[in-house]
Design an enzyme around this catalytic site. Structure first.
Site, PDB file in Angstrom:
ATOM      1  N   SER A  79      -4.451  -7.826  47.674  1.00  0.00           N
ATOM      2  CA  SER A  79      -4.687  -8.850  46.697  1.00  0.00           C
ATOM      3  C   SER A  79      -5.936  -9.865  47.395  1.00  0.00           C
ATOM      4  CB  SER A  79      -3.354  -9.743  46.299  1.00  0.00           C
ATOM      5  OG  SER A  79      -2.785  -9.096  45.264  1.00  0.00           O
ATOM      6  N   LYS A  82      -8.762  -9.678  45.856  1.00  0.00           N
ATOM      7  CA  LYS A  82      -9.299 -10.558  44.559  1.00  0.00           C
ATOM      8  C   LYS A  82     -10.037 -11.895  44.747  1.00  0.00           C
ATOM      9  CE  LYS A  82      -4.755  -8.860  42.778  1.00  0.00           C
ATOM     10  NZ  LYS A  82      -3.247  -9.381  42.555  1.00  0.00           N
ATOM     11  N   TYR A 206      -9.380  -1.297  40.056  1.00  0.00           N
ATOM     12  CA  TYR A 206      -8.603  -2.315  40.372  1.00  0.00           C
ATOM     13  C   TYR A 206      -7.534  -1.798  41.553  1.00  0.00           C
ATOM     14  CZ  TYR A 206      -4.089  -5.174  40.844  1.00  0.00           C
ATOM     15  OH  TYR A 206      -3.140  -6.023  41.323  1.00  0.00           O
ATOM     16  N   TYR A 258       0.778 -17.095  44.745  1.00  0.00           N
ATOM     17  CA  TYR A 258       1.482 -16.970  43.461  1.00  0.00           C
ATOM     18  C   TYR A 258       2.602 -18.216  43.542  1.00  0.00           C
ATOM     19  CZ  TYR A 258      -0.474 -12.378  44.845  1.00  0.00           C
ATOM     20  OH  TYR A 258      -1.337 -11.546  45.445  1.00  0.00           O
ATOM     21  N   VAL A 276      -0.298  -8.029  49.452  1.00  0.00           N
ATOM     22  CA  VAL A 276       1.214  -7.389  50.151  1.00  0.00           C
ATOM     23  C   VAL A 276       1.148  -6.369  51.088  1.00  0.00           C
ATOM     24  CG1 VAL A 276       2.534  -7.559  47.708  1.00  0.00           C
ATOM     25  CG2 VAL A 276       0.937  -5.664  47.955  1.00  0.00           C
TER      26      VAL A 276
END
Ligand code: GLN
Length: 324
Positions: A79, A82, A206, A258, A276
């Site tokens: 991530s 991103k 993705y 998050y 992760v």
């Protein structure tokens, strides 16, 4: 940009901490810790990575890299990618992007589906999985998946000034085989017209950008523009406007971890983005670009030792954006 005078955050008469020593100290402290968190297992290929590893890289204002532990070992950035796809998509779509994706913290796990129904398929922010899938869809529009991925990979190579960065296809394939929840998120968004492209193509982009492999040194290099108002201070090249860099940092601070984002701001006090794979990139504005990596995660999916290391670094260097 001129470095912030250390005296502002350090009591008078106390020596300015030596960054090289602090980085080496933290790497040693993390190397010997017994509590290491749990490696992600829901992507089978990531479950094979040993939790024994810890790496750190800090690039200071002069472009000097302080690297310790496993800071040169490539890992799956997941991530963290991103941040960079958001940067690319803002370059392509500008503020239109915010019609598709919000910018509020979700307070939910990274792969949560519940908010999407209440909020008509618009993901809360670009860093939860649903939001990042919507961003990948924007990058894909008007291109073949191969071209979109090439653009993302070349952007990472350009930012890190390193053409050797690649995608780990085994990780991408592993996620593609098991990514049922991401497929659910994407199909659900497509039903609201939030995605424009065929779901399998958007997910392909993705999964592959999440599977880019980079070391802490390469990631810290790639993040430098965010520490310096959108400019790479070594080349003087502008990557984004100062306003855009500031806003990306704001989203990293509020959404980068998050449902652990509040805790990260409380403990570390820097804009950061986790993945992760166990990596975290963090930005000390005007001071340094930082990457840490240790594969063991906490229950929110954020690197356990990575967060401890950043907390120690920010504290010892007086780098928290909220003051000493
Ligand atoms: N590729 C991962 C997923 O979609 C990214 C999640 C993460 O790093 N938090 O589940």
């Amino acid at each position: 940009m001129a470095p912030r005078p250390p005296a502002a955050s350090m009591p008078i008469g106390i020596a300015v901490p030596n960054l090289a020593e602090v980085v080496a100290e933290i790497a040693e402290e993390m190397r010997v810790r017994a509590d290491r968190g749990e490696v992600a297992t829901y992507i089978p290929e990531l479950a094979r990575v040993s939790a024994d590893q810890f790496g750190i890289a800090v690039i200071d204002n002069d472009g000097k890299a302080h690297v310790a532990g496993d800071g040169d070992v490539p890992f799956s950035i997941q991530s963290i990618s991103k941040v960079f796809t958001l940067t690319l998509a803002l370059g392509k779509a500008g503020n239109r992007l915010w019609k598709r994706v919000g910018r509020e913290p979700s307070g939910s796990p990274f792969n949560s589906i519940v908010q999407l129904e209440r909020e008509h398929g618009i993901p809360r922010n670009p860093f939860i999985n649903a939001g990042a899938i919507a961003v990948s869809d924007l990058i894909l529009s008007g291109h073949q998946p191969r071209e979109a991925l090439g653009a993302i990979l070349r952007f990472m190579q350009f930012l890190a000034d390193d053409a050797t960065i690649t995608i780990d296809n085994a990780v991408a394939a592993s996620e593609q085989r098991t990514g049922f929840r991401n497929a659910a998120l994407a199909n659900y968004m497509r039903s609201f017209g939030v995605l424009d492209n065929p779901v399998d193509l958007t997910l392909g982009v993705y999964f592959h950008h999440c599977a880019i492999a980079m070391s802490c040194r390469q990631l810290a290099m790639a993040g430098r523009f965010l520490a310096h108002n959108g400019i790479n201070p070594t080349t003087g090249l502008s990557v984004v406007t100062p306003e855009r860099a500031r806003r990306i940092n704001a989203i990293m601070l509020t959404c980068g971890h998050y449902d652990g984002s509040g805790e990260f701001a409380f403990r570390v006090g820097l804009p950061g983005k986790s993945g992760v794979g166990g990596g975290i990139i963090a930005i000390a504005p005007g001071q340094a670009s930082i990457a840490v990596w240790s594969p063991g995660l906490d229950p929110s999916g954020n690197s356990h030792l990575g967060q401890l290391a950043l907390e120690a670094l920010s504290k010892r260097m007086g780098w928290s954006i909220f003051g000493a």
